[in-house]
Scaffold this motif. Structure first.
Motif, PDB file in Angstrom:
ATOM      1  N   ARG A  21      15.009  60.153  31.254  1.00  0.00           N
ATOM      2  CA  ARG A  21      16.193  59.287  31.306  1.00  0.00           C
ATOM      3  C   ARG A  21      17.288  59.884  32.182  1.00  0.00           C
ATOM      4  O   ARG A  21      18.123  59.154  32.724  1.00  0.00           O
ATOM      5  CB  ARG A  21      16.723  59.034  29.893  1.00  0.00           C
ATOM      6  N   ALA A  22      17.274  61.207  32.337  1.00  0.00           N
ATOM      7  CA  ALA A  22      18.255  61.878  33.197  1.00  0.00           C
ATOM      8  C   ALA A  22      17.833  61.874  34.664  1.00  0.00           C
ATOM      9  O   ALA A  22      18.499  62.481  35.512  1.00  0.00           O
ATOM     10  CB  ALA A  22      18.469  63.312  32.719  1.00  0.00           C
ATOM     11  N   GLY A  23      16.699  61.210  34.965  1.00  0.00           N
ATOM     12  CA  GLY A  23      16.260  61.112  36.348  1.00  0.00           C
ATOM     13  C   GLY A  23      15.406  62.266  36.817  1.00  0.00           C
ATOM     14  O   GLY A  23      15.202  62.446  38.025  1.00  0.00           O
ATOM     15  N   GLU A  24      14.865  63.034  35.868  1.00  0.00           N
ATOM     16  CA  GLU A  24      14.031  64.183  36.231  1.00  0.00           C
ATOM     17  C   GLU A  24      12.543  63.795  36.230  1.00  0.00           C
ATOM     18  O   GLU A  24      12.168  62.718  35.789  1.00  0.00           O
ATOM     19  CB  GLU A  24      14.279  65.335  35.253  1.00  0.00           C
ATOM     20  N   VAL A  25      11.726  64.724  36.697  1.00  0.00           N
ATOM     21  CA  VAL A  25      10.290  64.523  36.785  1.00  0.00           C
ATOM     22  C   VAL A  25       9.594  65.343  35.689  1.00  0.00           C
ATOM     23  O   VAL A  25       9.863  66.544  35.550  1.00  0.00           O
ATOM     24  CB  VAL A  25       9.741  64.934  38.166  1.00  0.00           C
ATOM     25  N   VAL A  26       8.720  64.693  34.928  1.00  0.00           N
ATOM     26  CA  VAL A  26       7.986  65.346  33.842  1.00  0.00           C
ATOM     27  C   VAL A  26       6.502  65.011  33.984  1.00  0.00           C
ATOM     28  O   VAL A  26       6.132  63.833  34.075  1.00  0.00           O
ATOM     29  CB  VAL A  26       8.492  64.887  32.459  1.00  0.00           C
ATOM     30  N   ALA A  27       5.643  66.021  34.010  1.00  0.00           N
ATOM     31  CA  ALA A  27       4.200  65.795  34.044  1.00  0.00           C
ATOM     32  C   ALA A  27       3.713  65.394  32.656  1.00  0.00           C
ATOM     33  O   ALA A  27       4.221  65.888  31.646  1.00  0.00           O
ATOM     34  CB  ALA A  27       3.475  67.047  34.520  1.00  0.00           C
ATOM     35  N   PHE A  28       2.718  64.516  32.624  1.00  0.00           N
ATOM     36  CA  PHE A  28       2.252  63.989  31.342  1.00  0.00           C
ATOM     37  C   PHE A  28       0.728  63.912  31.315  1.00  0.00           C
ATOM     38  O   PHE A  28       0.078  63.766  32.362  1.00  0.00           O
ATOM     39  CB  PHE A  28       2.845  62.592  31.085  1.00  0.00           C
ATOM     40  N   PRO A  29       0.127  63.988  30.125  1.00  0.00           N
ATOM     41  CA  PRO A  29      -1.335  63.932  30.008  1.00  0.00           C
ATOM     42  C   PRO A  29      -1.831  62.496  29.901  1.00  0.00           C
ATOM     43  O   PRO A  29      -1.137  61.616  29.396  1.00  0.00           O
ATOM     44  CB  PRO A  29      -1.597  64.683  28.700  1.00  0.00           C
ATOM     45  N   THR A  30      -3.034  62.258  30.405  1.00  0.00           N
ATOM     46  CA  THR A  30      -3.746  61.015  30.106  1.00  0.00           C
ATOM     47  C   THR A  30      -5.182  61.393  29.777  1.00  0.00           C
ATOM     48  O   THR A  30      -5.547  62.571  29.835  1.00  0.00           O
ATOM     49  CB  THR A  30      -3.733  60.019  31.281  1.00  0.00           C
ATOM     50  N   GLU A  31      -6.013  60.397  29.482  1.00  0.00           N
ATOM     51  CA  GLU A  31      -7.418  60.697  29.220  1.00  0.00           C
ATOM     52  C   GLU A  31      -8.184  61.003  30.506  1.00  0.00           C
ATOM     53  O   GLU A  31      -9.288  61.536  30.459  1.00  0.00           O
ATOM     54  CB  GLU A  31      -8.087  59.534  28.473  1.00  0.00           C
ATOM     55  N   THR A  32      -7.584  60.691  31.673  1.00  0.00           N
ATOM     56  CA  THR A  32      -8.265  60.913  32.954  1.00  0.00           C
ATOM     57  C   THR A  32      -7.819  62.233  33.575  1.00  0.00           C
ATOM     58  O   THR A  32      -8.565  63.206  33.590  1.00  0.00           O
ATOM     59  CB  THR A  32      -8.008  59.743  33.908  1.00  0.00           C
ATOM     60  N   VAL A  33      -6.606  62.267  34.123  1.00  0.00           N
ATOM     61  CA  VAL A  33      -6.021  63.495  34.668  1.00  0.00           C
ATOM     62  C   VAL A  33      -4.547  63.523  34.272  1.00  0.00           C
ATOM     63  O   VAL A  33      -4.018  62.540  33.755  1.00  0.00           O
ATOM     64  CB  VAL A  33      -6.162  63.572  36.212  1.00  0.00           C
ATOM     65  N   TYR A  34      -3.876  64.643  34.530  1.00  0.00           N
ATOM     66  CA  TYR A  34      -2.437  64.714  34.279  1.00  0.00           C
ATOM     67  C   TYR A  34      -1.682  63.973  35.379  1.00  0.00           C
ATOM     68  O   TYR A  34      -2.064  64.026  36.561  1.00  0.00           O
ATOM     69  CB  TYR A  34      -1.969  66.168  34.223  1.00  0.00           C
ATOM     70  N   GLY A  35      -0.607  63.280  34.988  1.00  0.00           N
ATOM     71  CA  GLY A  35       0.207  62.537  35.934  1.00  0.00           C
ATOM     72  C   GLY A  35       1.585  63.133  36.094  1.00  0.00           C
ATOM     73  O   GLY A  35       2.019  63.983  35.317  1.00  0.00           O
ATOM     74  N   LEU A  36       2.274  62.669  37.122  1.00  0.00           N
ATOM     75  CA  LEU A  36       3.626  63.152  37.435  1.00  0.00           C
ATOM     76  C   LEU A  36       4.592  61.995  37.205  1.00  0.00           C
ATOM     77  O   LEU A  36       4.587  61.019  37.959  1.00  0.00           O
ATOM     78  CB  LEU A  36       3.675  63.627  38.886  1.00  0.00           C
ATOM     79  N   GLY A  37       5.390  62.096  36.143  1.00  0.00           N
ATOM     80  CA  GLY A  37       6.183  60.959  35.694  1.00  0.00           C
ATOM     81  C   GLY A  37       7.641  61.015  36.080  1.00  0.00           C
ATOM     82  O   GLY A  37       8.280  62.060  36.027  1.00  0.00           O
ATOM     83  N   ALA A  38       8.172  59.851  36.460  1.00  0.00           N
ATOM     84  CA  ALA A  38       9.597  59.667  36.702  1.00  0.00           C
ATOM     85  C   ALA A  38       9.914  58.197  36.504  1.00  0.00           C
ATOM     86  O   ALA A  38       9.025  57.334  36.595  1.00  0.00           O
ATOM     87  CB  ALA A  38       9.984  60.120  38.114  1.00  0.00           C
ATOM     88  N   ASP A  39      11.181  57.896  36.251  1.00  0.00           N
ATOM     89  CA  ASP A  39      11.634  56.532  36.017  1.00  0.00           C
ATOM     90  C   ASP A  39      11.280  55.645  37.211  1.00  0.00           C
ATOM     91  O   ASP A  39      11.805  55.821  38.312  1.00  0.00           O
ATOM     92  CB  ASP A  39      13.146  56.553  35.793  1.00  0.00           C
ATOM     93  N   ALA A  40      10.379  54.680  36.992  1.00  0.00           N
ATOM     94  CA  ALA A  40       9.930  53.818  38.083  1.00  0.00           C
ATOM     95  C   ALA A  40      11.028  52.881  38.562  1.00  0.00           C
ATOM     96  O   ALA A  40      10.904  52.287  39.638  1.00  0.00           O
ATOM     97  CB  ALA A  40       8.712  53.002  37.640  1.00  0.00           C
ATOM     98  N   THR A  41      12.120  52.744  37.803  1.00  0.00           N
ATOM     99  CA  THR A  41      13.225  51.860  38.190  1.00  0.00           C
ATOM    100  C   THR A  41      14.363  52.621  38.859  1.00  0.00           C
ATOM    101  O   THR A  41      15.380  52.024  39.220  1.00  0.00           O
ATOM    102  CB  THR A  41      13.783  51.120  36.964  1.00  0.00           C
TER     103      THR A  41
END
Length: 341
Positions: A21-41
C-alpha cells in the motif's frame, strides 16, 4: 534498501500488505514460481518492478488478484473467461482479456488494450492481495531472462537490496509458470504452456483451443501479449544443452569434470562416474518441472561447472511446459548423439 523477510503468518502478511500500500515491491509465493508484486494501479510502484528485474518496458505484466471480484473494474469478463475461472481458478491459468478503457495502466499492458489476469492457488498470497486491497502485478521474481525462482532463497539471490520484502511460503509445487490463454483472439490460443493443458482447456470451453507457442518469434517492433513470447527467458549464464534419454550412454562418454548433468532418478542410477556433478529431476514429470529451475540456478552458481546437460521429457501434459522452458533456457541447443542423428 533492506529487504525484509516475512513468513506466512497473519502479522507478517499484514506487514507485507502495508508495504504494498506504500508503493513498495514485495515478492510473493504461488504454486508455480515466486512473483514480484506491486500495486497494479500505481504507475510509480509498477516502475519499481521493471527497475528491479531489468525488464523491457514492452513486456506486459500479469495482474494477480486475490478473488474474482477484484478483476471486474479493470477488464471485460467474457463468458469463456467465466467458464475457465470456474474450472481452473484459483490455479495456474492466466487469461488475456480486453481492458476497460482507461482502467489499466499501459505500463502494465505493454501498451496493448488487453491485460493478463491470474488468481493463484497460494492462500497466503491471496490473503496478501486481499489485505492490500488492489490487484498486484506479478512477474517472476528473478532478474529478467534468468531462471525463475522456486524458493524464497532464489528471490533473495536476485532481489536482495532491490525490493522491500519477500513473503516466504516454502518451495513452490509446480515449478513452471502458469499457462497463458488469449481469449481476445478469434480462437482461444495458448501463448505459454503450463500445468493447465490444451486438452483441459478445450474440454472446459467445449471447443478447440489452439497452441500458439510454436509460432515464430516476434519482430523487434512487436509487443508481446504475454511474458515469455519475445525476450530471452529462463537462461543461466552457463551453456545449457538438452539431451534425449536415448542418448544417455553416449552423453556419458563425453562428460568432463566441468560438465553437470540434470536427469531423472532412473538415468542417474546408471551414471557411471559417481563424482560427476548431477541434479535429480525426480521420478515424474511433475517432479521434473518442480526441480528444473532450481537445478539450473544451482549449477549457474557453481564456478566449477561450464556446461549443463539437461534431460528432455515426453511431450505430453506438463512435459510440454517443461520442454518449452528448457528449450528457451538452452536457446534450442541439443546434444547430438548417434541415437538422435
Amino acid at each position: 534498501m533492506q529487504t525484509k523477510h516475512f513468513n506466512n503468518q497473519n502479522e507478517d502478511i499484514k506487514a507485507a500488505a502495508e508495504l504494498l500500500r506504500a508503493g513498495e515491491v514485495v515478492a510473493f509465493p504461488t504454486e508455480t514460481v515466486y512473483g514480484l508484486g506491486a500495486d497494479a494501479t500505481n504507475e510509480e510502484a509498477v516502475k519499481k518492478v521493471f527497475a528491479a528485474k531489468g525488464r523491457p518496458a514492452d513486456n506486459p505484466l500479469i495482474m494477480t488478484v486475490g478473488d474474482e471480484e477484484q478483476i471486474e473494474p479493470f477488464v471485460m469478463v467474457t463468458n469463456q473467461a467465466r467458464k475457465l475461472m470456474a474450472d481452473f481458478w484459483p490455479g495456474s491459468l492466466t487469461m488475456i482479456l480486453p481492458i476497460k478503457e482507461g482502467m489499466v495502466s499501459m505500463l502494465v499492458t505493454g501498451g496493448l488494450q488487453t491485460a493478463a489476469i491470474r488468481m493463484p492457488k497460494n492462500e497466503p498470497t491471496r490473503e496478501l492481495i486481499r489485505q492490500a486491497g488492489f490487484p498486484i502485478v506479478g512477474p517472476s521474481a528473478n532478474t529478467s531472462g534468468k531462471p525463475s525462482p522456486t524458493t524464497a532463497a532464489h528471490v533473495k539471490h536476485d532481489m536482495a537490496g532491490k525490493i522491500a520484502g519477500i513473503l516466504d511460503d516454502g518451495p513452490t509445487q509446480i515449478g513452471v509458470e502458469s499457462t497463458v490463454i488469449d481469449l481476445t483472439a478469434s480462437v482461444p490460443t495458448i501463448l505459454r504452456t503450463g500445468a493447465v493443458t490444451e486438452e483441459e482447456l478445450s474440454r472446459s470451453l467445449g471447443q478447440t483451443v489452439v497452441d500458439g507457442t510454436s509460432k515464430k518469434a516476434l519482430a523487434a517492433d512487436q509487443t508481446p501479449k504475454a511474458p515469455g513470447m519475445k525476450y530471452r527467458h529462463y537462461a543461466p549464464d552457463k551453456d545449457v544443452l538438452v539431451f534425449d534419454p536415448l542418448d544417455w550412454f553416449d552423453l556419458q562418454e563425453k562428460l568432463g569434470p566441468a560438465d553437470a548433468v540434470m536427469a531423472d532418478e532412473a538415468l542417474l542410477s546408471e551414471l557411471k562416474n559417481k563424482e560427476q556433478p548431477s541434479w535429480s529431476l525426480g521420478e515424474s514429470l511433475e517432479q521434473a518441472s518442480e526441480n528444473l529451475f532450481a537445478g539450473l540456478r544451482y549449477f549457474d552458481d557453481d564456478k566449477t561447472v561450464d556446461t549443463i546437460y539437461v534431460q528432455s521429457m515426453p511431450e505430453i501434459g506438463l512435459g510440454k511446459a517443461y520442454n518449452n522452458r528448457l528449450a528457451k533456457a538452452s536457446g534450442g541447443r541439443l546434444f547430438q548423439g548417434p541415437a538422435s542423428e
